[in-house]
Write an enzyme that holds these catalytic residues in place. Structure first.
Site, PDB file in Angstrom:
ATOM      1  N   ASP A  79      35.265  52.718 -99.835  1.00 21.54           N
ATOM      2  CA  ASP A  79      35.686  51.648 -98.931  1.00 21.54           C
ATOM      3  C   ASP A  79      35.476  50.304 -99.617  1.00 21.54           C
ATOM      4  O   ASP A  79      34.699  50.195-100.577  1.00 21.54           O
ATOM      5  CB  ASP A  79      34.918  51.709 -97.608  1.00 21.54           C
ATOM      6  N   GLU A 145      30.309  52.667 -96.642  1.00 17.74           N
ATOM      7  CA  GLU A 145      29.142  52.078 -97.306  1.00 17.74           C
ATOM      8  C   GLU A 145      29.066  50.575 -97.097  1.00 17.74           C
ATOM      9  O   GLU A 145      27.976  50.018 -96.915  1.00 17.74           O
ATOM     10  CB  GLU A 145      29.175  52.399 -98.807  1.00 17.74           C
TER      11      GLU A 145
END
Length: 439
Positions: A79, A145
């Site tokens: 991400d 994350e």
């Protein structure tokens, strides 16, 4: 091992790695919106004939090379953060760019390059028979994350029931081997007041004024010397008198605290505020825990002064993943460091030194001043920012070590880019690591 063959194999895949990275960057992939990134990675793993590829219920993509019962894992969160003000970008952050030495685009350093090098590193292991007997290689493209570091691995360990022997974080390390990081937590302070008409403020109790006093103490906690009698500064944790873990604390650096957000309620702009809340970003060094950090705020003079109207708490994270799975967790991300003489540290250092020598590899023959700084830095060092290691090692005590393409300074910055040479360097080092460890 024939280290020259490993270098040659990694270089052979250079164009494929570049194309893979650019294919991921083409799609947006902010936390909880990583579906296109995951699909691209899954497709590449299958193209490279991983022995098994799966996507778990949270949305993490996991690929395996080899079939042994013991696992060596490589983690890359896939991400990204958003792009911020597009006016600060010199190129389209999703279209990106490529020249002879660099690839630009959102996430190229933080940290899509990591999944690229890990995926091809595993393929090289298979090509050159570098997977130790009894082991399998696990490459993870992890989600969320940037929103909540370590959440993905808490799910993998506790719900997927996967516990590797050790994990390599492929976060950017600027050519170094990183063995730890400060932890962090997200603290909230809520203060109550009583509203009244702004023309007669003495009739009320202004929550913002009380919070202003508290924030002065928070600032003092961050900036005061350790010897201050009223509010000893956080630097005290580097002193053996205050902290038995002071040696590792000195390695990671002192803790810090800062106010990151402020909120209030008031009936109108012509009234006294009846509540005020702030968020604190607390970075923790060795010897500090979430309990000690909460207590530290509760013991501030201004907090004690307004005690009946103050609440100090820790945030929780419960945002759904792109697969709509909610996995709540408190916003506490423990400090961690693997020992300098640990078997995993030594194995990664051996793999790198055998391939590239004892210094961090430069980026090109005509190095810029910034690249020369990289060469001067110690080979074994630490991150400034936080990683999934907070859960892997911080919460679950699984050894974790860091080595990844790109630069920490590129993270969350406009005009983000990484270096093609880093992708090749990391893929080769990853390929050599398992046998260096097993031996």
């Amino acid at each position: 091992m024939d280290f020259k063959k490993i270098q040659e194999a990694s270089q052979k895949y250079s164009k494929d790695m570049n194309a893979f990275l650019r294919a991921i960057v083409l799609n947006k992939g902010e936390s909880c919106g990583e579906k296109a990134h995951i699909a691209t990675i899954e497709k590449e793993m299958k193209k490279l004939k991983f022995d098994k590829v799966q996507i778990d219920k949270m949305g993490n993509v996991i690929g395996y090379m080899g079939n042994g019962p013991k696992i060596i894992a490589f983690d890359a969160h896939i991400d990204t953060v958003g792009i911020g003000n597009i006016a600060n970008w010199k190129f389209d952050p999703y279209k990106g760019y490529e020249n002879a030495t660099e690839i630009g685009g959102r996430g190229t350093s933080d940290q899509l390059g990591g999944i690229v090098s890990a995926t091809y590193g595993a393929r090289i292991m298979k090509d050159l028979d570098l997977i130790p007997k009894g082991y399998k290689i696990m490459v993870v493209g992890s989600v969320q994350e940037e929103d909540c570091d370590g959440l993905c691995w808490q799910y993998i360990i506790k719900e997927d029931k996967i516990r590797p022997e050790f994990v390599v974080s492929t976060e950017p390390t600027d050519g170094g081997i990183y063995r730890g990081q400060r932890g962090r937590m997200e603290i909230r302070i809520d203060v109550k007041g009583i509203s009244c008409h702004g023309s007669a403020p003495e009739r009320g109790d202004n929550a913002i004024y009380k919070m202003a006093d508290i924030l002065q103490d928070v600032r003092s906690l961050n900036s005061n010397p350790k010897t201050d009698k009223k509010i000893p500064g956080l630097a005290k944790m580097l002193d053996p008198k205050f902290n038995k873990d002071y040696k590792e604390a000195k390695f990671l650096g002192r803790g810090t605290v800062t106010c990151s957000e402020i909120f209030f309620t008031s009936p109108s702009r012509c009234a006294v505020a009846d509540s005020c809340s702030v968020s604190l970003d607390r970075r923790m060094t060795f010897g500090e825990t979430w309990q000690s950090c909460i207590k530290e705020i509760e013991n501030l003079p201004a907090v004690k002064k307004y005690k009946k109207d103050v609440k100090v708490s820790m945030y929780k994270y419960d945002r759904p993943s792109y697969k709509n799975l909610v996995y709540p967790i408190e916003c506490y991300f423990p400090t961690w460091a693997i020992p300098r003489d640990h078997k995993v540290t030594k194995a990664l250092e051996k793999a790198y030194v055998s391939l590239f020598g004892k210094k961090r590899i430069g980026l090109d023959p005509k190095m810029t001043p910034k690249q020369k700084e990289r060469r001067k830095a110690t080979l074994v060092d630490k991150w400034t920012f936080s990683t999934n290691g907070v859960t892997i090692m911080g919460r679950n005590k699984i050894p974790c070590i860091g080595f990844g393409p790109g630069a920490e300074s590129e993270a969350h910055a406009p005009n983000e880019h990484t270096w093609k040479k880093d992708l090749v360097t990391c893929a080769a080092t990853y390929a050599a690591l398992p046998l260096c460890y097993a031996q």
